[in-house]
Design an enzyme around this catalytic site. Structure first.
Site, PDB file in Angstrom:
ATOM      1  CE  LYS A  72      -3.438   2.355   2.896  1.00  0.00           C
ATOM      2  NZ  LYS A  72      -4.170   2.308   4.190  1.00  0.00           N
ATOM      3  CB  SER A 147      -6.965   4.753   3.136  1.00  0.00           C
ATOM      4  OG  SER A 147      -6.175   4.102   4.128  1.00  0.00           O
ATOM      5  CB  SER A 171      -7.817   2.408   6.420  1.00  0.00           C
ATOM      6  OG  SER A 171      -8.281   3.731   6.508  1.00  0.00           O
TER       7      SER A 171
END
Length: 478
Positions: A72, A147, A171
């Protein structure tokens, strides 16, 4: 190995094939690239697949020997590689050190092959000016959530079986629920954020992974757990490995169940049905289940997350100076820029009030839930939301206040456990009438990931989810 066979294996299964020399790590990298090239133009999960992916370092032994892995683009750093946080402000940013998370990943044999998309600075949903729109493999008109947007989409679609994520208010768990994955937010202090991010988001955020099976979650806990010098939170280590918990009895648990909404958003009927079905399963297993109300006031959670977002956004001026840039419409998305202005204008006393709010909330929730071994809630009150909603930072019509209020309304049953530091996992236990995934959140006491592993194992065996596939999947649909 055919592409579809690769995509249906979990990380543990692929590692076993490598250890038995039935396939090589390089062959797995090539299959991951093939999956990426075929699928990523549709879902936009990967912002960069490394050109030199076949030569990236990784142990030839270890728990995940040879398994393809994606990072990520916020969270753990990778020396010399781009980390742009989904933001034009950080274009070209290259950290100089490997995060402990990346070091542990490589030591376990994971091959870091590229970066996944994220909303700007990890705020909002799966859309950003820099990365574009990340689409849900189950329905391309829906969000993957934020996210950890790209990692969730990449794992769900079979590009890789496991990818990194981060959770500061849901997230990891939000995209797990929306994409039909297993997403654990570990206890505060379980996973080190060092050497440069030991205390992200004032201790509310943790790094971990997105995956598809409980055995992968348990193995990843063994790989990534452990403290390092300078960590602000040192947690007691388990008596045995988390993988060994897979063969341990669960015992009889006292479980609290949330059937009423904990935020300002009503629980959809399909989601409530999923909660009820999970409760029946747990009752059949012999556990004691007791309905509970929200252990806090919604307005208190809203105030805390307004404080968190404001304080974080207010520090962007320092980051801009380090990048030799200014905060303006060319470097930040409309809502992010408004949040930065909002935070910059807060009085100094705001930080003290924020930390006092955190302390009171930890006490309040701790007292309300201390008698339960486990708490069950919907992960999200809804299935994956349509794209272009209020939770995107690219919309110039949304004010900072309205954006923060919408976040607090939708994610309050998640963010509360970032505040308390308790481990919580979203399990893909159900689907809606139109086939969208529904996650159920299981929360245990602080430091007790072992109970989560055992309960998750029991539910995976009772309601297998491994055979479910999204519409967009490596090797084609069923």
């Amino acid at each position: 190995m055919k592409l579809r066979e690769y995509a249906t294996h979990d990380a543990t299964g692929l590692a076993q094939l490598v250890s038995r020399r039935e396939i090589t790590a390089i062959e797995l990298v090539r299959l991951a690239r093939e999956a990426h090239d075929g699928i990523n133009p549709t879902i936009n999960a990967v912002v960069e697949f490394y050109d030199d992916a076949e030569s990236v370092p990784g142990s030839d032994s270890g728990t995940f020997s040879g398994v393809p892995f994606l990072r990520k683009d916020t969270g753990a750093t990778e020396a010399g590689r781009l980390q742009e946080f989904g933001s034009r402000l950080f274009v070209g940013n290259r950290p100089t050190v490997d995060g402990y998370f990346i070091q542990r990943a490589r030591a376990a044999g994971l091959r870091v092959l590229g970066r996944t998309t994220t909303p700007e600075l990890g705020i909002g949903s799966s859309e950003s000016a820099l990365c574009g729109v990340t689409r849900n493999p189950w329905n391309l008109g829906r969000t993957t959530g934020g996210s950890t947007a790209g990692s969730a989409a990449a794992v769900a679609a079979g590009i890789v079986p496991i990818a990194s994520g981060g959770d500061g208010g849901g997230s990891i768990r939000v995209p797990a629920s929306f994409c039909g994955l297993l997403g654990l937010n570990p206890s505060r202090g379980r996973i080190s954020g060092g050497p440069e991010q030991q205390d992200p988001w004032f201790g509310l955020a943790r790094n971990f992974v997105m995956c598809r099976t409980v055995r992968d979650m348990a193995a990843a806990l063994d790989v990534f757990s452990g403290s390092h010098p300078g960590d602000p939170f040192i947690i007691v280590q388990p008596d045995r490995t988390y993988v060994s918990e897979l063969s341990q009895p669960t015992g009889t648990l006292r479980i609290g169940v949330a059937r009423t909404r904990w935020g300002a958003v009503d629980i959809e009927p399909d989601v409530m049905h999923a909660v009820d079905s999970t409760v029946r399963l747990l009752e059949e297993m012999g556990h004691t289940l007791i309905d509970i109300d929200a252990p806090y006031k919604v307005e208190d959670v809203y105030r805390i997350f307004v404080g968190l977002t404001s304080l974080s956004s207010g520090s962007l001026e320092t980051s801009a100076q380090a990048m030799g840039r200014s905060l303006n419409a060319e470097t930040l998305e409309p809502v992010t820029l408004k949040l930065a202005e909002y935070g910059k204008n807060l009085p100094l006393s705001h930080a003290r009030e924020f930390h006092e709010d955190l302390r009171i909330m930890r006490l309040q929730v701790g007292e309300a839930l201390h008698s339960f071994d486990v708490v069950v809630t919907p992960t999200m009150p809804t299935v994956a939301l349509p794209l272009d909603g209020v939770h995107r930072t690219t919309d110039p019509t949304i004010s900072a206040e309205d954006f923060m209020k919408a976040d607090a309304a939708l994610y309050s049953q998640l963010g509360i456990f970032n505040i308390t530091g308790q481990p919580s996992v979203s399990l893909p236990l159900a689907q809606s009438a139109d086939g969208l995934p529904i996650g159920i959140q299981i929360v245990s006491r602080f430091g007790d990931e072992a109970t989560l592993v055992r309960v998750a194992r029991d539910l995976e065996e009772a309601t297998p989810w491994a055979a479910r596939r999204p519409r967009v999947f490596a090797g084609g649909p069923e």
